[in-house]
Design a protein around this motif. Structure first.
Motif, PDB file in Angstrom:
ATOM      1  N   VAL A  82      14.883  74.126  36.957  1.00 46.17           N
ATOM      2  CA  VAL A  82      15.271  72.741  37.212  1.00 46.17           C
ATOM      3  C   VAL A  82      14.520  72.200  38.421  1.00 46.17           C
ATOM      4  CG1 VAL A  82      17.176  71.259  37.946  1.00 46.17           C
ATOM      5  CG2 VAL A  82      17.535  72.949  36.134  1.00 46.17           C
ATOM      6  N   ALA A  83      14.468  72.985  39.502  1.00 43.57           N
ATOM      7  CA  ALA A  83      13.815  72.532  40.730  1.00 43.57           C
ATOM      8  C   ALA A  83      12.322  72.313  40.533  1.00 43.57           C
ATOM      9  CB  ALA A  83      14.055  73.543  41.855  1.00 43.57           C
ATOM     10  N   ALA A  84      11.654  73.235  39.833  1.00 43.29           N
ATOM     11  CA  ALA A  84      10.214  73.121  39.621  1.00 43.29           C
ATOM     12  C   ALA A  84       9.892  71.900  38.768  1.00 43.29           C
ATOM     13  CB  ALA A  84       9.678  74.385  38.953  1.00 43.29           C
ATOM     14  N   ASN A  85      10.701  71.649  37.752  1.00 42.72           N
ATOM     15  CA  ASN A  85      10.439  70.503  36.884  1.00 42.72           C
ATOM     16  C   ASN A  85      10.669  69.191  37.622  1.00 42.72           C
ATOM     17  OD1 ASN A  85       9.859  69.445  34.129  1.00 42.72           O
ATOM     18  ND2 ASN A  85      11.925  68.629  34.353  1.00 42.72           N
ATOM     19  N   ARG A  86      11.671  69.128  38.476  1.00 42.82           N
ATOM     20  CA  ARG A  86      11.901  67.920  39.268  1.00 42.82           C
ATOM     21  C   ARG A  86      10.716  67.643  40.185  1.00 42.82           C
ATOM     22  NH1 ARG A  86      18.271  68.435  41.205  1.00 42.82           N
ATOM     23  NH2 ARG A  86      19.209  68.045  39.141  1.00 42.82           N
ATOM     24  N   LYS A  87      10.183  68.682  40.810  1.00 38.67           N
ATOM     25  CA  LYS A  87       9.012  68.513  41.680  1.00 38.67           C
ATOM     26  C   LYS A  87       7.812  68.027  40.877  1.00 38.67           C
ATOM     27  CE  LYS A  87      10.261  71.999  45.152  1.00 38.67           C
ATOM     28  NZ  LYS A  87       9.906  73.328  45.735  1.00 38.67           N
ATOM     29  N   LEU A  88       7.632  68.590  39.684  1.00 34.68           N
ATOM     30  CA  LEU A  88       6.507  68.195  38.829  1.00 34.68           C
ATOM     31  C   LEU A  88       6.595  66.719  38.455  1.00 34.68           C
ATOM     32  CD1 LEU A  88       4.064  68.705  36.981  1.00 34.68           C
ATOM     33  CD2 LEU A  88       5.691  69.444  35.204  1.00 34.68           C
ATOM     34  N   MET A  89       7.759  66.270  38.027  1.00 36.88           N
ATOM     35  CA  MET A  89       7.895  64.878  37.606  1.00 36.88           C
ATOM     36  C   MET A  89       7.700  63.918  38.779  1.00 36.88           C
ATOM     37  SD  MET A  89       8.071  64.898  34.453  1.00 36.88           S
ATOM     38  CE  MET A  89       8.127  66.308  33.342  1.00 36.88           C
ATOM     39  N   ARG A  90       8.182  64.299  39.936  1.00 41.28           N
ATOM     40  CA  ARG A  90       8.002  63.442  41.115  1.00 41.28           C
ATOM     41  C   ARG A  90       6.522  63.361  41.501  1.00 41.28           C
ATOM     42  NH1 ARG A  90      11.867  61.558  44.306  1.00 41.28           N
ATOM     43  NH2 ARG A  90      13.371  63.006  43.364  1.00 41.28           N
ATOM     44  N   ALA A  92       3.845  64.022  39.538  1.00 39.58           N
ATOM     45  CA  ALA A  92       3.069  63.368  38.484  1.00 39.58           C
ATOM     46  C   ALA A  92       3.270  61.855  38.514  1.00 39.58           C
ATOM     47  CB  ALA A  92       3.465  63.933  37.121  1.00 39.58           C
ATOM     48  N   LEU A  93       4.493  61.408  38.742  1.00 42.50           N
ATOM     49  CA  LEU A  93       4.763  59.975  38.809  1.00 42.50           C
ATOM     50  C   LEU A  93       4.018  59.340  39.975  1.00 42.50           C
ATOM     51  CD1 LEU A  93       6.227  57.444  37.884  1.00 42.50           C
ATOM     52  CD2 LEU A  93       8.222  58.180  39.225  1.00 42.50           C
ATOM     53  N   THR A  94       3.966  60.043  41.092  1.00 41.55           N
ATOM     54  CA  THR A  94       3.235  59.537  42.255  1.00 41.55           C
ATOM     55  C   THR A  94       1.743  59.395  41.947  1.00 41.55           C
ATOM     56  OG1 THR A  94       4.811  60.534  43.804  1.00 41.55           O
ATOM     57  CG2 THR A  94       2.632  60.002  44.669  1.00 41.55           C
ATOM     58  N   CYS A  95       1.175  60.397  41.271  1.00 37.11           N
ATOM     59  CA  CYS A  95      -0.247  60.341  40.910  1.00 37.11           C
ATOM     60  C   CYS A  95      -0.516  59.196  39.940  1.00 37.11           C
ATOM     61  CB  CYS A  95      -0.683  61.672  40.293  1.00 37.11           C
ATOM     62  SG  CYS A  95      -0.575  63.090  41.412  1.00 37.11           S
ATOM     63  N   PHE A  96       0.346  59.051  38.943  1.00 39.67           N
ATOM     64  CA  PHE A  96       0.197  57.967  37.974  1.00 39.67           C
ATOM     65  C   PHE A  96       0.246  56.608  38.676  1.00 39.67           C
ATOM     66  CE2 PHE A  96       2.555  54.856  35.339  1.00 39.67           C
ATOM     67  CZ  PHE A  96       1.590  54.629  34.371  1.00 39.67           C
ATOM     68  N   GLU A  97       1.179  56.429  39.576  1.00 37.13           N
ATOM     69  CA  GLU A  97       1.328  55.143  40.258  1.00 37.13           C
ATOM     70  C   GLU A  97       0.116  54.821  41.121  1.00 37.13           C
ATOM     71  OE1 GLU A  97       5.112  55.528  42.208  1.00 37.13           O
ATOM     72  OE2 GLU A  97       6.160  54.539  40.545  1.00 37.13           O
TER      73      GLU A  97
END
Length: 266
Positions: A82-90, A92-97
């Protein structure tokens, strides 16, 4: 009519590494994403997550980037903590933005391929963020592609089974309405991968695409599309198909229960 295709550069594609094809005789397959020391043109790195320029930009008039998710060659959203996936989504979203807000592109897309039928070339878990200089990649999409039979909703996250799918037949929409719900959004995305690969279609699905779409209200939709052979109506006419109402409601109930149970595959 705005139906200009994006141009695929075959000469570049021929030299791309490919995990799903048999290696040529006498050639040993090596995963370029496992060779961290050999990576170049890195934009950002956060632990094992690395965002870098794509060495094989096969699409004309684009900026193609890759986000390596982990050093685990066999990793996937379905087996991350759960923790690793939350870090990944945060991350990745930052990179996309950053790409999306740069002002250099007509449109920017963010997506992930998983499995042999997903259209991807490498097994090692990664996402792609691509900026299009001349094309609106969202021109064939509509707001109702992100709507459907709601199975969960708060002021921050809404989850539904698409009634107006992009391709069909069953698509999972996980909508982030407020960034304060990013962790919950990531948890639903994690459960979505597990559900699609192990429960939906009774485990017959081994491939998916995960697309991230900016919503008109400022949020973002994560959409899972299972990958089999594309329906001929979609291939020939761009006509998507959707399951009947009873099937959609059953799927919504099963996915909601799967998440509520904390994912039976922990």
């Amino acid at each position: 009519m705005d139906n200009e295709p994006i141009v695929f550069q075959m000469k570049i594609a021929k030299s791309k590494p490919h995990s799903y094809r048999p290696a040529a005789k006498g050639v040993t397959k090596r995963c370029p994403f496992c060779d961290v020391a050999g990576l170049t043109d890195i934009y950002e790195q956060q632990g094992e997550m690395i965002w870098l320029h794509n060495k094989f930009p096969t699409l004309r008039d684009t900026l193609q980037t890759v986000l390596i998710e982990t050093s685990d060659h066999e990793g996937d959203i379905a087996n991350y903590s759960v923790a690793a996936n939350r870090k990944l989504m945060r991350f990745a979203l930052t990179c996309f933005e950053k790409v999306n807000k740069s002002g250099h592109f007509v449109s920017v897309v963010w997506y992930k391929n998983f499995g042999p039928n997903s259209g991807g070339s490498l097994v090692h878990p990664h996402m792609q963020i691509v900026g299009f200089e001349k094309v609106n990649a969202y021109k064939y999409l509509h707001p109702n592609n992100f709507e459907g039979k709601t199975l969960f909703k708060t002021t921050e996250v809404e989850v539904n089974i698409a009634e107006y799918p992009v391709q069909g037949y069953t698509e999972l929409n996980i909508n982030l309405l407020d960034k304060r719900g990013l962790s919950l959004w990531a948890d639903w995305i994690r459960s979505g991968a597990r559900y699609m690969l192990n429960v939906m279609f009774n485990g017959r699905c081994d491939s998916y695409n995960l697309f991230f779409y900016p919503r008109q209200d400022g949020g973002i939709c994560a959409k899972y599309i299972s990958r089999f052979a594309a329906p001929p109506y979609f291939v020939g006419y761009k006509l998507s198909q959707v399951n009947d109402e009873v099937t959609l409601m059953q799927e919504a109930h099963r996915f909601r229960q799967f998440f509520a149970d904390g994912s039976k595959l922990e």
